[in-house]
Design a protein around this motif. Structure first.
Motif, PDB file in Angstrom:
ATOM      1  N   MET A  31      35.578  30.930  47.103  1.00 51.60           N
ATOM      2  CA  MET A  31      34.893  29.922  46.303  1.00 51.60           C
ATOM      3  C   MET A  31      33.835  30.570  45.407  1.00 51.60           C
ATOM      4  O   MET A  31      33.264  31.606  45.742  1.00 51.60           O
ATOM      5  CB  MET A  31      34.209  28.894  47.218  1.00 51.60           C
ATOM      6  N   GLU A  32      33.597  29.939  44.288  1.00 50.27           N
ATOM      7  CA  GLU A  32      32.508  30.357  43.418  1.00 50.27           C
ATOM      8  C   GLU A  32      31.187  30.032  44.106  1.00 50.27           C
ATOM      9  O   GLU A  32      31.122  29.161  44.982  1.00 50.27           O
ATOM     10  CB  GLU A  32      32.586  29.611  42.077  1.00 50.27           C
ATOM     11  N   LEU A  33      30.131  30.705  43.715  1.00 51.42           N
ATOM     12  CA  LEU A  33      28.828  30.523  44.339  1.00 51.42           C
ATOM     13  C   LEU A  33      28.375  29.067  44.310  1.00 51.42           C
ATOM     14  O   LEU A  33      27.933  28.513  45.315  1.00 51.42           O
ATOM     15  CB  LEU A  33      27.776  31.411  43.655  1.00 51.42           C
ATOM     16  N   GLU A  34      28.491  28.427  43.160  1.00 50.20           N
ATOM     17  CA  GLU A  34      28.050  27.044  43.016  1.00 50.20           C
ATOM     18  C   GLU A  34      28.814  26.114  43.947  1.00 50.20           C
ATOM     19  O   GLU A  34      28.235  25.233  44.582  1.00 50.20           O
ATOM     20  CB  GLU A  34      28.194  26.568  41.554  1.00 50.20           C
ATOM     21  N   ASP A  35      30.139  26.319  44.023  1.00 51.29           N
ATOM     22  CA  ASP A  35      30.967  25.504  44.905  1.00 51.29           C
ATOM     23  C   ASP A  35      30.622  25.759  46.368  1.00 51.29           C
ATOM     24  O   ASP A  35      30.608  24.840  47.179  1.00 51.29           O
ATOM     25  CB  ASP A  35      32.450  25.774  44.666  1.00 51.29           C
ATOM     26  N   SER A  36      30.341  27.016  46.690  1.00 48.37           N
ATOM     27  CA  SER A  36      29.948  27.363  48.056  1.00 48.37           C
ATOM     28  C   SER A  36      28.656  26.661  48.445  1.00 48.37           C
ATOM     29  O   SER A  36      28.543  26.114  49.543  1.00 48.37           O
ATOM     30  CB  SER A  36      29.765  28.872  48.208  1.00 48.37           C
ATOM     31  N   LEU A  37      27.681  26.670  47.552  1.00 52.12           N
ATOM     32  CA  LEU A  37      26.402  26.013  47.836  1.00 52.12           C
ATOM     33  C   LEU A  37      26.574  24.507  48.000  1.00 52.12           C
ATOM     34  O   LEU A  37      25.991  23.884  48.890  1.00 52.12           O
ATOM     35  CB  LEU A  37      25.386  26.320  46.738  1.00 52.12           C
ATOM     36  N   GLU A  38      27.395  23.923  47.145  1.00 52.66           N
ATOM     37  CA  GLU A  38      27.653  22.484  47.234  1.00 52.66           C
ATOM     38  C   GLU A  38      28.363  22.141  48.548  1.00 52.66           C
ATOM     39  O   GLU A  38      28.012  21.170  49.223  1.00 52.66           O
ATOM     40  CB  GLU A  38      28.504  22.045  46.038  1.00 52.66           C
ATOM     41  N   SER A  39      29.341  22.964  48.905  1.00 55.94           N
ATOM     42  CA  SER A  39      30.061  22.742  50.155  1.00 55.94           C
ATOM     43  C   SER A  39      29.149  22.931  51.361  1.00 55.94           C
ATOM     44  O   SER A  39      29.205  22.164  52.326  1.00 55.94           O
ATOM     45  CB  SER A  39      31.251  23.701  50.267  1.00 55.94           C
ATOM     46  N   TYR A  40      28.306  23.944  51.304  1.00 62.44           N
ATOM     47  CA  TYR A  40      27.374  24.205  52.410  1.00 62.44           C
ATOM     48  C   TYR A  40      26.422  23.019  52.589  1.00 62.44           C
ATOM     49  O   TYR A  40      26.184  22.563  53.711  1.00 62.44           O
ATOM     50  CB  TYR A  40      26.582  25.489  52.152  1.00 62.44           C
ATOM     51  N   THR A  41      25.917  22.494  51.481  1.00 61.96           N
ATOM     52  CA  THR A  41      25.016  21.335  51.534  1.00 61.96           C
ATOM     53  C   THR A  41      25.728  20.136  52.151  1.00 61.96           C
ATOM     54  O   THR A  41      25.172  19.444  53.011  1.00 61.96           O
ATOM     55  CB  THR A  41      24.507  20.990  50.116  1.00 61.96           C
ATOM     56  N   ARG A  42      26.950  19.893  51.728  1.00 63.62           N
ATOM     57  CA  ARG A  42      27.737  18.784  52.287  1.00 63.62           C
ATOM     58  C   ARG A  42      27.973  19.025  53.783  1.00 63.62           C
ATOM     59  O   ARG A  42      27.878  18.105  54.598  1.00 63.62           O
ATOM     60  CB  ARG A  42      29.060  18.663  51.533  1.00 63.62           C
ATOM     61  N   GLY A  43      28.260  20.253  54.142  1.00 63.47           N
ATOM     62  CA  GLY A  43      28.475  20.593  55.542  1.00 63.47           C
ATOM     63  C   GLY A  43      27.259  20.314  56.403  1.00 63.47           C
ATOM     64  O   GLY A  43      27.372  19.803  57.518  1.00 63.47           O
ATOM     65  N   VAL A  44      26.080  20.638  55.892  1.00 64.43           N
ATOM     66  CA  VAL A  44      24.838  20.366  56.624  1.00 64.43           C
ATOM     67  C   VAL A  44      24.647  18.864  56.807  1.00 64.43           C
ATOM     68  O   VAL A  44      24.268  18.405  57.891  1.00 64.43           O
ATOM     69  CB  VAL A  44      23.618  21.017  55.918  1.00 64.43           C
ATOM     70  N   GLU A  45      24.919  18.093  55.766  1.00 68.44           N
ATOM     71  CA  GLU A  45      24.816  16.628  55.866  1.00 68.44           C
ATOM     72  C   GLU A  45      25.778  16.092  56.925  1.00 68.44           C
ATOM     73  O   GLU A  45      25.412  15.230  57.730  1.00 68.44           O
ATOM     74  CB  GLU A  45      25.131  15.975  54.515  1.00 68.44           C
ATOM     75  N   LEU A  46      27.004  16.586  56.912  1.00 67.42           N
ATOM     76  CA  LEU A  46      27.998  16.151  57.892  1.00 67.42           C
ATOM     77  C   LEU A  46      27.567  16.529  59.306  1.00 67.42           C
ATOM     78  O   LEU A  46      27.665  15.726  60.242  1.00 67.42           O
ATOM     79  CB  LEU A  46      29.368  16.774  57.578  1.00 67.42           C
ATOM     80  N   LEU A  47      27.070  17.744  59.464  1.00 68.14           N
ATOM     81  CA  LEU A  47      26.644  18.217  60.772  1.00 68.14           C
ATOM     82  C   LEU A  47      25.499  17.374  61.322  1.00 68.14           C
ATOM     83  O   LEU A  47      25.513  16.980  62.494  1.00 68.14           O
ATOM     84  CB  LEU A  47      26.234  19.688  60.684  1.00 68.14           C
ATOM     85  N   LYS A  48      24.523  17.059  60.484  1.00 71.68           N
ATOM     86  CA  LYS A  48      23.404  16.208  60.915  1.00 71.68           C
ATOM     87  C   LYS A  48      23.918  14.837  61.355  1.00 71.68           C
ATOM     88  O   LYS A  48      23.494  14.308  62.380  1.00 71.68           O
ATOM     89  CB  LYS A  48      22.393  16.036  59.781  1.00 71.68           C
ATOM     90  N   SER A  49      24.829  14.273  60.587  1.00 67.27           N
ATOM     91  CA  SER A  49      25.383  12.963  60.914  1.00 67.27           C
ATOM     92  C   SER A  49      26.155  13.008  62.231  1.00 67.27           C
ATOM     93  O   SER A  49      25.996  12.132  63.083  1.00 67.27           O
ATOM     94  CB  SER A  49      26.305  12.487  59.787  1.00 67.27           C
ATOM     95  N   LEU A  50      26.986  14.028  62.409  1.00 66.73           N
ATOM     96  CA  LEU A  50      27.773  14.152  63.627  1.00 66.73           C
ATOM     97  C   LEU A  50      26.872  14.308  64.851  1.00 66.73           C
ATOM     98  O   LEU A  50      27.092  13.674  65.886  1.00 66.73           O
ATOM     99  CB  LEU A  50      28.736  15.341  63.526  1.00 66.73           C
ATOM    100  N   ARG A  51      25.857  15.118  64.742  1.00 64.59           N
ATOM    101  CA  ARG A  51      24.926  15.326  65.868  1.00 64.59           C
ATOM    102  C   ARG A  51      24.176  14.046  66.194  1.00 64.59           C
ATOM    103  O   ARG A  51      23.967  13.722  67.360  1.00 64.59           O
ATOM    104  CB  ARG A  51      23.958  16.455  65.548  1.00 64.59           C
ATOM    105  N   SER A  52      23.779  13.324  65.170  1.00 57.27           N
ATOM    106  CA  SER A  52      23.064  12.070  65.379  1.00 57.27           C
ATOM    107  C   SER A  52      23.957  11.056  66.084  1.00 57.27           C
ATOM    108  O   SER A  52      23.537  10.382  67.038  1.00 57.27           O
ATOM    109  CB  SER A  52      22.583  11.524  64.036  1.00 57.27           C
ATOM    110  N   ARG A  53      25.190  10.948  65.619  1.00 56.40           N
ATOM    111  CA  ARG A  53      26.129  10.003  66.230  1.00 56.40           C
ATOM    112  C   ARG A  53      26.425  10.374  67.687  1.00 56.40           C
ATOM    113  O   ARG A  53      26.515   9.505  68.556  1.00 56.40           O
ATOM    114  CB  ARG A  53      27.438   9.965  65.445  1.00 56.40           C
TER     115      ARG A  53
END
Length: 88
Positions: A31-53
């Motif tokens: 992945m390009e750097l920008e796409d990697s950062l966007e994916s990483y940010t989305r991943g963190v959001e998903l992880l927080k949601s999953l842990r909360s649930r």
């Protein structure tokens, strides 16, 4: 990236599967750097949601447990980790 549902609109299973896809994409290194950062940010959001649930579900299970004679017993559960780091 393509249009995505809001994290809170995803089921637990959908969020978990999306996180797995993101991790595989990041691990591929293609992945390009920008796409990697966007994916990483989305991943963190998903992880927080999953842990909360998961934490909420653990609390509900703890409340619902009863001892043998039928009286309510609150059995503490181990809380889900709140560490927001993605492990690869």
């Amino acid at each position: 990236m393509a249009e995505q549902k809001k994290v809170e609109e995803l089921t637990y299973k959908e969020a978990s599967q999306e996180l797995e896809r993101i991790i595989r994409s990041l691990e591929s290194g293609d992945m390009e750097l920008e796409d990697s950062l966007e994916s990483y940010t989305r991943g963190v959001e998903l992880l927080k949601s999953l842990r909360s649930r998961l934490s909420e579900a653990e609390q509900k299970v703890s409340i619902l447990l009863q001892d043998v004679d039928g009286t309510d017993t609150l059995v503490p559960a181990d809380a889900a980790s709140t560490d927001d780091k993605l492990s690869f």
